[in-house]
Motif scaffolding. Structure first.
Motif, PDB file in Angstrom:
ATOM      1  N   PRO A 230      86.904 -34.912 -47.516  1.00 22.58           N
ATOM      2  CA  PRO A 230      87.191 -36.031 -48.398  1.00 22.58           C
ATOM      3  C   PRO A 230      87.919 -37.101 -48.252  1.00 22.58           C
ATOM      4  O   PRO A 230      88.785 -36.827 -47.010  1.00 22.58           O
ATOM      5  N   ARG A 231      87.895 -38.309 -48.648  1.00 20.86           N
ATOM      6  CA  ARG A 231      88.618 -39.550 -48.184  1.00 20.86           C
ATOM      7  C   ARG A 231      88.835 -40.233 -49.309  1.00 20.86           C
ATOM      8  O   ARG A 231      87.939 -40.391 -50.272  1.00 20.86           O
ATOM      9  N   ILE A 232      90.017 -40.836 -49.420  1.00 24.17           N
ATOM     10  CA  ILE A 232      90.150 -41.831 -50.833  1.00 24.17           C
ATOM     11  C   ILE A 232      90.140 -43.248 -49.976  1.00 24.17           C
ATOM     12  O   ILE A 232      90.977 -43.672 -49.123  1.00 24.17           O
ATOM     13  N   SER A 233      89.015 -44.163 -50.382  1.00 26.91           N
ATOM     14  CA  SER A 233      88.814 -45.233 -50.006  1.00 26.91           C
ATOM     15  C   SER A 233      89.289 -46.375 -50.884  1.00 26.91           C
ATOM     16  O   SER A 233      89.527 -46.042 -52.044  1.00 26.91           O
ATOM     17  N   TYR A 234      89.378 -47.463 -50.379  1.00 22.36           N
ATOM     18  CA  TYR A 234      89.908 -48.781 -51.332  1.00 22.36           C
ATOM     19  C   TYR A 234      89.033 -48.985 -52.410  1.00 22.36           C
ATOM     20  O   TYR A 234      87.816 -49.032 -52.487  1.00 22.36           O
ATOM     21  N   PRO A 235      89.835 -49.189 -53.902  1.00 26.23           N
ATOM     22  CA  PRO A 235      91.272 -49.141 -54.044  1.00 26.23           C
ATOM     23  C   PRO A 235      91.683 -47.399 -54.368  1.00 26.23           C
ATOM     24  O   PRO A 235      92.601 -47.201 -53.933  1.00 26.23           O
ATOM     25  N   ALA A 236      90.870 -46.996 -54.852  1.00 29.15           N
ATOM     26  CA  ALA A 236      91.153 -45.480 -55.259  1.00 29.15           C
ATOM     27  C   ALA A 236      89.736 -44.704 -55.572  1.00 29.15           C
ATOM     28  O   ALA A 236      89.540 -44.074 -56.642  1.00 29.15           O
ATOM     29  N   LYS A 237      89.029 -44.666 -54.592  1.00 27.56           N
ATOM     30  CA  LYS A 237      87.718 -44.020 -54.998  1.00 27.56           C
ATOM     31  C   LYS A 237      87.645 -42.916 -53.826  1.00 27.56           C
ATOM     32  O   LYS A 237      87.790 -43.212 -52.605  1.00 27.56           O
ATOM     33  N   LEU A 238      87.203 -41.740 -54.383  1.00 20.55           N
ATOM     34  CA  LEU A 238      87.108 -40.464 -53.763  1.00 20.55           C
ATOM     35  C   LEU A 238      85.738 -40.599 -53.034  1.00 20.55           C
ATOM     36  O   LEU A 238      84.839 -40.569 -53.743  1.00 20.55           O
ATOM     37  N   THR A 239      85.623 -40.109 -51.690  1.00 24.35           N
ATOM     38  CA  THR A 239      84.353 -40.059 -51.221  1.00 24.35           C
ATOM     39  C   THR A 239      84.470 -38.677 -50.445  1.00 24.35           C
ATOM     40  O   THR A 239      85.428 -38.286 -49.821  1.00 24.35           O
ATOM     41  N   ILE A 240      83.230 -37.923 -50.416  1.00 25.80           N
ATOM     42  CA  ILE A 240      83.047 -36.908 -49.620  1.00 25.80           C
ATOM     43  C   ILE A 240      81.748 -36.880 -48.884  1.00 25.80           C
ATOM     44  O   ILE A 240      80.869 -37.513 -48.929  1.00 25.80           O
ATOM     45  N   TYR A 241      81.978 -36.119 -47.615  1.00 25.49           N
ATOM     46  CA  TYR A 241      80.546 -36.216 -46.548  1.00 25.49           C
ATOM     47  C   TYR A 241      80.158 -34.726 -46.940  1.00 25.49           C
ATOM     48  O   TYR A 241      80.914 -33.765 -46.408  1.00 25.49           O
ATOM     49  N   PHE A 242      78.723 -34.539 -47.144  1.00 27.44           N
ATOM     50  CA  PHE A 242      78.236 -33.347 -47.354  1.00 27.44           C
ATOM     51  C   PHE A 242      76.744 -33.576 -47.243  1.00 27.44           C
ATOM     52  O   PHE A 242      76.120 -34.433 -47.622  1.00 27.44           O
ATOM     53  N   GLN A 243      76.102 -32.536 -46.222  1.00 25.44           N
ATOM     54  CA  GLN A 243      74.770 -32.592 -45.803  1.00 25.44           C
ATOM     55  C   GLN A 243      74.124 -34.106 -45.345  1.00 25.44           C
ATOM     56  O   GLN A 243      73.149 -34.406 -45.791  1.00 25.44           O
ATOM     57  N   GLY A 244      75.128 -34.549 -44.665  1.00 23.85           N
ATOM     58  CA  GLY A 244      74.753 -35.767 -43.859  1.00 23.85           C
ATOM     59  C   GLY A 244      74.759 -36.929 -44.972  1.00 23.85           C
ATOM     60  O   GLY A 244      74.252 -38.074 -44.530  1.00 23.85           O
TER      61      GLY A 244
END
Length: 288
Positions: free
Chosen positions: A207-221
């Motif tokens: 998981p990563r929190i990108s600007y401004p407050a968005k959650l992103t995850i990396y899964f299955q490419g």
């Protein structure tokens, strides 16, 4: 005898005529009152329709005002965040007089201890200012106040931030955190993701929190992005049966039922990513 009878019936007829005229007058009066009431009712209905239309217009105007306020608020917050683009926030630095009076030197020591290559490359690590926040010390708060440092070079600040994301920073052996300095409202929005962030990390979703407050995850490419915490909170209230109903499909996919929680969570996650049209469904079940 006949005259008496005629006089009797004439008297009765006169009385009946008087009563009839009285009833006729009452009826006419009732009709007039009824017509007046109908006219009043029509007037009230017209007034209600007018008020309803006015209420709709006011609601539309209120909605537009709210949208404008939200846009302006977001714009102000974005401008404040951009105004802090040269700042770093240092968390966990001990609250001591010898540190507070020499924050600029302490920051240089942190850079030297954790990313000396920046100094070796001749980067401008000088700061315009450094201070504790908030400005007053709260005696009831046991954790040290954060330190805000404004760097003269944006590139140097970014290099330090990138290094801080790779590993744990320390000051004289004590662990500290170095993050981007943002507006308080943005920081609060990011804090709202804390629980979900931890659970997603336990599942290995990067998981990563990108600007401004968005959650992103990396899964299955793929990179999956979620803008609002409300999406998770809404799905959190849904019945657990939404996942239980997928068990037959899980068996069809060949996912074993008797695996550890982490692996089973990944299996469910993979299936939900494949089957769900709502990208936020998968996370609500396993995070909360």
């Amino acid at each position: 005898m006949t005259k008496k009878m005629e006089a009797f019936w004439e008297e009765k007829l006169e009385i009946m005529q008087k009563k009839f005229m009285h009833l006729q007058n009452q009826f006419d009066q009732t009709v007039k009152e009824n017509q007046a009431l109908k006219a009043r009712i029509r007037q009230l209905e017209d007034n209600d329709r007018g008020k309803e239309q006015e209420s709709i217009k006011q609601s539309q105007n209120t909605k537009k005002l709210e949208e404008n306020i939200k846009y302006l608020t977001d714009k102000v917050i974005d401008l404040e965040n951009r105004g802090r683009r040269d700042n770093l926030r240092i968390i966990g630095l001990p609250e001591k007089p010898e540190i507070n009076t020499k924050l600029d030197m302490v920051i240089q020591d942190i850079i030297k201890e954790n990313c000396p290559e920046i100094l070796e490359q001749g980067g401008n690590t000088a700061t315009d200012r450094a201070h504790r926040t908030p400005s007053t010390l709260n005696p009831q708060k046991t954790t040290p106040r954060n330190v805000i440092a404004k760097f003269q070079s944006y590139q140097t600040k970014e290099k330090i931030l990138q290094e801080a994301r790779k590993r744990q920073f320390r000051y004289k052996g004590m662990p500290i955190r170095v993050t981007q300095d943002l507006a308080s409202s943005t920081l609060n929005d990011r804090k709202a993701w804390n629980m979900i962030f931890r659970k997603a990390r336990e599942l290995g979703l990067q998981p990563r929190i990108s600007y401004p407050a968005k959650l992103t995850i990396y899964f299955q490419g793929k990179v999956w992005a979620f803008n609002k915490i409300e999406d998770f909170q809404l799905l959190q209230r849904k019945d657990q049966s939404s996942v239980e109903s997928l068990i037959p499909k899980i068996k069809e996919q060949g996912i074993p039922e008797k695996v550890n929680i982490k692996e089973r969570g990944k299996c469910y996650l993979l299936l939900l990513l494949k089957l769900s049209s709502i990208r936020t469904t998968f996370i609500s079940t396993y995070v909360y």
